[in-house]
Scaffold this active site. Structure first.
Site, PDB file in Angstrom:
ATOM      1  N   ASP A  76      -3.700 -76.350  87.355  1.00  0.00           N
ATOM      2  CA  ASP A  76      -4.858 -77.192  87.679  1.00  0.00           C
ATOM      3  C   ASP A  76      -4.936 -77.535  89.172  1.00  0.00           C
ATOM      4  O   ASP A  76      -5.027 -78.706  89.548  1.00  0.00           O
ATOM      5  CB  ASP A  76      -4.795 -78.517  86.881  1.00  0.00           C
ATOM      6  CG  ASP A  76      -4.547 -78.308  85.405  1.00  0.00           C
ATOM      7  OD1 ASP A  76      -5.066 -77.329  84.841  1.00  0.00           O
ATOM      8  OD2 ASP A  76      -3.842 -79.149  84.794  1.00  0.00           O
ATOM      9  N   GLU A 283     -14.122 -78.031  80.027  1.00  0.00           N
ATOM     10  CA  GLU A 283     -13.283 -78.929  80.830  1.00  0.00           C
ATOM     11  C   GLU A 283     -13.219 -78.384  82.253  1.00  0.00           C
ATOM     12  O   GLU A 283     -13.885 -77.406  82.593  1.00  0.00           O
ATOM     13  CB  GLU A 283     -11.871 -79.052  80.245  1.00  0.00           C
ATOM     14  CG  GLU A 283     -11.088 -77.745  80.221  1.00  0.00           C
ATOM     15  CD  GLU A 283      -9.741 -77.841  79.528  1.00  0.00           C
ATOM     16  OE1 GLU A 283      -9.380 -78.897  78.998  1.00  0.00           O
ATOM     17  OE2 GLU A 283      -9.033 -76.811  79.510  1.00  0.00           O
TER      18      GLU A 283
HETATM   19  O1  FUB Z   1      -3.153 -79.332  82.414  1.00  0.00           O
HETATM   20  C1  FUB Z   1      -3.610 -79.984  81.261  1.00  0.00           C
HETATM   21  C2  FUB Z   1      -4.996 -79.567  80.925  1.00  0.00           C
HETATM   22  O2  FUB Z   1      -5.039 -78.164  80.742  1.00  0.00           O
HETATM   23  C3  FUB Z   1      -6.005 -79.818  82.024  1.00  0.00           C
HETATM   24  O3  FUB Z   1      -6.377 -81.147  82.140  1.00  0.00           O
HETATM   25  C4  FUB Z   1      -7.064 -78.882  81.583  1.00  0.00           C
HETATM   26  O4  FUB Z   1      -8.070 -78.652  82.518  1.00  0.00           O
HETATM   27  C5  FUB Z   1      -6.267 -77.643  81.242  1.00  0.00           C
HETATM   28  O5  FUB Z   1      -5.983 -76.891  82.385  1.00  0.00           O
END
Ligand code: FUB
Length: 381
Positions: A76, A283
């Site tokens: 991320d 997301e």
């Molecule tokens: O790293 C945890 C979660 O996985 C992140 O918040 C999402 O975007 C995905 O990458």
């Protein structure tokens, strides 16, 4: 034996003595532990920052599409340029084997490290741990994808985590240095929920926070504006849930107004339906501006793309344009886009370093190319 062969014998004997002495000396050095052996970095065995910083700068390393950090797992990546240097604010994946669940329990992260790069030919420097879950009063667990911003002579680290009621909220921590350490505010940002904050500061100085993520990120549990543990995604023909946006207050510590929903539309101006998994928001939202156009890019989740949409206002609506990144190794995909030293880059992650373990990821970078019409060329890693 003539004098010539005597000389040869003598030379041979001398060489043998020298070789034997060297072998004995080498063995003694190894046994006494004085031999300088290069420590083999293993993911999650964090090396002290000083050791990492003392590694001489390699000349002209080709960093494109390779794991940028190999001594710990990272994911991320939110990249920003502060004072001419590129800083990366990633998640720090841990080397454990918690079972995977739809709630994302395997992403059980506890702290953040900050990394920085002086150019795109040198490996990132690890500035060490800058914030730990135990130092954030409102946080219980799962410190997920963070972002950072600079304003008011202060650096802000925004991060999602589960609170003591098991609900994802977004908090903020501050520092006078982009490399931290950061001090967390005692409470999460009032009105915040879900995950993956992205803070964009427009040319007029107004900052906006975008956030939200489905499934483990709980966005579908906020459809009514209140947390509903039974909340589900809309039906397949209904408009997909949009990411959320809020204007930030001048001090960057709270929301200055209500949380709104960002519309992502198709080319005909219709909302993308929830059933169109290859295009709907899941997301990992990110906003950047290029040639006066606002770009909202995001993960499509279960179809594993980084998609993008463009618009003329920071709060949308945005029109779907296509894909920036095709699926990578590992379930999740997450990115940021930044201009650095005259070029544009996509920071992203995959799971190469762990051989494909979804919650043990590594960040990477690739150069981004814009076409004349403002579209972005798809990167196929
Ligand atoms: O790293 C945890 C979660 O996985 C992140 O918040 C999402 O975007 C995905 O990458």
């Amino acid at each position: 034996m003539n004098s010539e062969s005597r000389k040869n014998r003598l030379a041979e004997a001398t060489i043998n003595v020298l070789i034997s002495s060297a072998v004995i000396l080498f063995a003694l050095l190894i046994m006494s532990g004085c031999m300088p052996t290069k420590p083999e970095p293993t993911p999650n065995s964090v090396q002290p920052t000083s050791i990492i910083q003392n590694i001489p700068k390699p000349s002209e390393v080709d960093l494109m599409k390779k794991p940028l950090i190999t001594h710990i797992y990272t994911a991320d990546p939110s990249a920003h340029v502060f004072d001419g240097r590129l800083y990366i604010y990633p998640s720090h994946d841990l080397d454990h084997d918690n079972p995977a669940t739809n709630d994302g329990d395997q992403f059980d992260m506890e702290d953040y490290h900050v990394f920085s790069m002086e150019d795109m030919q040198s490996l990132p420097v690890d500035h060490g741990e800058v914030l730990n879950v135990k130092d954030v009063p409102w946080t219980e667990k799962q410190m997920w994808a963070p972002d950072a911003a600079f304003k008011n002579d202060t650096y802000y680290l925004y991060f999602p985590a589960r609170d003591h009621e098991n609900i994802f909220r977004i908090g903020v921590a501050t520092s006078k240095s982009p490399a931290g350490p950061f001090t967390a505010e005692p409470k999460y940002i009032e009105g915040s929920f879900s995950i993956d904050p992205c803070v964009f500061i427009d040319d007029d100085g107004q900052a906006y926070m975008y956030f939200g993520g489905l499934w483990g990120g709980q966005l579908e549990k906020w459809k009514t504006g209140q947390f509903d543990p039974e909340g589900r995604e809309p039906g397949t023909k209904e408009p997909a849930l949009g990411p959320r946006v809020a204007r930030m207050s001048a001090d960057m510590l709270s929301f200055a107004g209500p949380v709104g929903e960002v519309a992502i539309l198709d080319a005909d101006g219709n909302p993308i339906p929830d059933g169109k998994n290859s295009q709907r928001f899941f997301e990992a939202g990110w906003v950047h501006k290029y040639n006066g156009v606002y770009y909202f890019s995001y993960s499509t989740g279960d179809t594993h793309y980084i998609a993008y949409a463009t618009g003329t206002s920071p709060t949308g609506p945005f029109t779907f344009r296509g894909y920036i990144l095709t699926p990578v190794l590992g379930w999740t995909t997450h990115h940021s886009i930044v201009e650095f030293q005259g070029k544009w880059y996509l920071f992203y992650h995959d799971a190469t370093l762990s051989g494909g373990v979804t919650h043990k990821r590594n960040i990477k970078v690739a150069e981004l190319t814009y076409n004349a019409d403002g579209s972005i060329e798809t990167i196929d890693p």
